[in-house]
Design a protein around this motif. Sequence first.
Motif, PDB file in Angstrom:
ATOM      1  N   MET A  49      -5.534  -5.700  30.712  1.00 23.83           N
ATOM      2  CA  MET A  49      -6.193  -6.952  31.064  1.00 23.83           C
ATOM      3  C   MET A  49      -6.150  -7.985  29.944  1.00 23.83           C
ATOM      4  O   MET A  49      -6.600  -9.110  30.146  1.00 23.83           O
ATOM      5  N   SER A  50      -5.584  -7.634  28.793  1.00 22.92           N
ATOM      6  CA  SER A  50      -5.586  -8.600  27.696  1.00 22.92           C
ATOM      7  C   SER A  50      -4.196  -9.171  27.427  1.00 22.92           C
ATOM      8  O   SER A  50      -3.916 -10.311  27.772  1.00 22.92           O
ATOM      9  N   GLN A  51      -3.316  -8.400  26.828  1.00 20.18           N
ATOM     10  CA  GLN A  51      -2.002  -8.921  26.459  1.00 20.18           C
ATOM     11  C   GLN A  51      -0.992  -8.864  27.589  1.00 20.18           C
ATOM     12  O   GLN A  51      -0.096  -9.677  27.662  1.00 20.18           O
ATOM     13  N   GLY A  52      -1.119  -7.870  28.450  1.00 20.83           N
ATOM     14  CA  GLY A  52      -0.143  -7.713  29.519  1.00 20.83           C
ATOM     15  C   GLY A  52       1.208  -7.299  28.971  1.00 20.83           C
ATOM     16  O   GLY A  52       1.341  -6.918  27.805  1.00 20.83           O
ATOM     17  N   ARG A  53       2.206  -7.385  29.831  1.00 21.32           N
ATOM     18  CA  ARG A  53       3.582  -7.034  29.441  1.00 21.32           C
ATOM     19  C   ARG A  53       4.529  -8.038  30.048  1.00 21.32           C
ATOM     20  O   ARG A  53       4.250  -8.620  31.096  1.00 21.32           O
ATOM     21  N   ARG A  54       5.662  -8.195  29.402  1.00 21.19           N
ATOM     22  CA  ARG A  54       6.687  -9.078  29.948  1.00 21.19           C
ATOM     23  C   ARG A  54       7.177  -8.539  31.286  1.00 21.19           C
ATOM     24  O   ARG A  54       7.396  -7.339  31.442  1.00 21.19           O
ATOM     25  N   LEU A  55       7.359  -9.441  32.211  1.00 21.83           N
ATOM     26  CA  LEU A  55       7.849  -9.085  33.536  1.00 21.83           C
ATOM     27  C   LEU A  55       9.177  -8.341  33.434  1.00 21.83           C
ATOM     28  O   LEU A  55       9.375  -7.317  34.099  1.00 21.83           O
ATOM     29  N   THR A  56      10.074  -8.789  32.571  1.00 17.86           N
ATOM     30  CA  THR A  56      11.377  -8.128  32.431  1.00 17.86           C
ATOM     31  C   THR A  56      11.236  -6.722  31.862  1.00 17.86           C
ATOM     32  O   THR A  56      11.975  -5.823  32.262  1.00 17.86           O
ATOM     33  N   ASP A  57      10.286  -6.512  30.960  1.00 18.11           N
ATOM     34  CA  ASP A  57      10.080  -5.175  30.393  1.00 18.11           C
ATOM     35  C   ASP A  57       9.525  -4.210  31.434  1.00 18.11           C
ATOM     36  O   ASP A  57       9.921  -3.047  31.484  1.00 18.11           O
ATOM     37  N   VAL A  58       8.617  -4.693  32.261  1.00 16.68           N
ATOM     38  CA  VAL A  58       8.069  -3.844  33.328  1.00 16.68           C
ATOM     39  C   VAL A  58       9.198  -3.444  34.277  1.00 16.68           C
ATOM     40  O   VAL A  58       9.342  -2.274  34.635  1.00 16.68           O
ATOM     41  N   GLY A  59      10.017  -4.414  34.661  1.00 13.56           N
ATOM     42  CA  GLY A  59      11.140  -4.123  35.554  1.00 13.56           C
ATOM     43  C   GLY A  59      12.117  -3.140  34.951  1.00 13.56           C
ATOM     44  O   GLY A  59      12.559  -2.189  35.615  1.00 13.56           O
ATOM     45  N   ALA A  60      12.438  -3.311  33.688  1.00 12.51           N
ATOM     46  CA  ALA A  60      13.387  -2.408  33.025  1.00 12.51           C
ATOM     47  C   ALA A  60      12.812  -1.004  32.884  1.00 12.51           C
ATOM     48  O   ALA A  60      13.518  -0.015  33.093  1.00 12.51           O
ATOM     49  N   THR A  61      11.537  -0.907  32.553  1.00  8.17           N
ATOM     50  CA  THR A  61      10.905   0.402  32.411  1.00  8.17           C
ATOM     51  C   THR A  61      10.945   1.170  33.718  1.00  8.17           C
ATOM     52  O   THR A  61      11.160   2.379  33.733  1.00  8.17           O
ATOM     53  N   LEU A  62      10.765   0.458  34.831  1.00 13.22           N
ATOM     54  CA  LEU A  62      10.725   1.099  36.141  1.00 13.22           C
ATOM     55  C   LEU A  62      12.098   1.131  36.815  1.00 13.22           C
ATOM     56  O   LEU A  62      12.195   1.523  37.980  1.00 13.22           O
ATOM     57  N   PRO A 161      28.484   1.439  33.516  1.00 18.57           N
ATOM     58  CA  PRO A 161      28.379   1.091  34.931  1.00 18.57           C
ATOM     59  C   PRO A 161      26.951   1.110  35.477  1.00 18.57           C
ATOM     60  O   PRO A 161      26.655   0.457  36.458  1.00 18.57           O
ATOM     61  N   PHE A 162      26.032   1.847  34.844  1.00 17.64           N
ATOM     62  CA  PHE A 162      24.661   1.899  35.319  1.00 17.64           C
ATOM     63  C   PHE A 162      23.716   1.143  34.391  1.00 17.64           C
ATOM     64  O   PHE A 162      22.518   1.350  34.436  1.00 17.64           O
ATOM     65  N   ALA A 163      24.243   0.259  33.552  1.00 19.75           N
ATOM     66  CA  ALA A 163      23.419  -0.416  32.547  1.00 19.75           C
ATOM     67  C   ALA A 163      22.248  -1.159  33.165  1.00 19.75           C
ATOM     68  O   ALA A 163      21.153  -1.174  32.611  1.00 19.75           O
ATOM     69  N   ASN A 164      22.452  -1.769  34.326  1.00 21.98           N
ATOM     70  CA  ASN A 164      21.359  -2.524  34.918  1.00 21.98           C
ATOM     71  C   ASN A 164      20.314  -1.617  35.560  1.00 21.98           C
ATOM     72  O   ASN A 164      19.279  -2.082  36.002  1.00 21.98           O
ATOM     73  N   ARG A 165      20.550  -0.299  35.614  1.00 18.89           N
ATOM     74  CA  ARG A 165      19.605   0.632  36.234  1.00 18.89           C
ATOM     75  C   ARG A 165      19.041   1.627  35.233  1.00 18.89           C
ATOM     76  O   ARG A 165      18.303   2.514  35.612  1.00 18.89           O
ATOM     77  N   VAL A 166      19.389   1.487  33.958  1.00 23.02           N
ATOM     78  CA  VAL A 166      18.977   2.472  32.972  1.00 23.02           C
ATOM     79  C   VAL A 166      18.015   1.839  31.977  1.00 23.02           C
ATOM     80  O   VAL A 166      18.374   0.918  31.269  1.00 23.02           O
ATOM     81  N   ALA A 167      16.786   2.322  31.970  1.00 22.13           N
ATOM     82  CA  ALA A 167      15.820   1.854  30.982  1.00 22.13           C
ATOM     83  C   ALA A 167      16.140   2.502  29.647  1.00 22.13           C
ATOM     84  O   ALA A 167      16.618   3.626  29.588  1.00 22.13           O
ATOM     85  N   ARG A 168      15.890   1.767  28.579  1.00 22.06           N
ATOM     86  CA  ARG A 168      16.075   2.349  27.262  1.00 22.06           C
ATOM     87  C   ARG A 168      15.079   3.486  27.098  1.00 22.06           C
ATOM     88  O   ARG A 168      13.938   3.393  27.545  1.00 22.06           O
ATOM     89  N   PRO A 169      15.478   4.589  26.450  1.00 21.00           N
ATOM     90  CA  PRO A 169      14.579   5.737  26.307  1.00 21.00           C
ATOM     91  C   PRO A 169      13.227   5.378  25.704  1.00 21.00           C
ATOM     92  O   PRO A 169      12.210   5.884  26.143  1.00 21.00           O
TER      93      PRO A 169
END
Length: 183
Positions: A49-62, A161-169
């Motif tokens: 509820m305070s800092q939140g997360r970047r929308l792009t980071d949430v998408g990449a994580t998931l 080939p899967f770069a857009n679907r692979v979150a960084r570890p």
Amino acid sequence: MSSEMLFLANQQHRLVHDIYVLMDDGDRRVLAPLNLSPLEFAVLQQLDMSQGRRLTDVGATLLCVKSTITRIVDRLERDGLVLRTPDPDDRRAQRLVLTEAGAAVRSAAIAAHNTSIQQRFGVLSPAEQRQLHDLLAKLRCGLRDLIQPEPDTTTDLADHPFANRVARPEMIVEASLHSELTG
């Protein structure tokens, strides 16, 4: 790989797939009374509820493409569970912040999900649960190694080939730790 091992690998793949489908169905049933999908629940678990997360980071994580995470966040925002706020460090980026209503729904979802998980994994003894955990963690690590370039290689992850679907570890680990702390 011998034909026997190939047969076993195919059986294991099918079992993992079937278990995923059954777990996903269980999650959907548990979250439906809260009007959440499993992916929406996963988004709520990433936020505070305070800092939140970047929308792009949430998408990449998931492992979500931009259009999917945008659609999910649009619905969560429409329902008053999250807010988009400007990122103070980057005018082009947005941060997602959990609202009070979002925190309440997330708490209820976590409680319902935890009860369901205990029930679903209750078919295994505590020792079997630990063994399953260890084996799945080892498999996950091995699968990551197959799709992640070695640190010393010159291959750019963007070329994979899967770069857009692979979150960084480190994003997956961060998300797992955040989920454990809030769960």
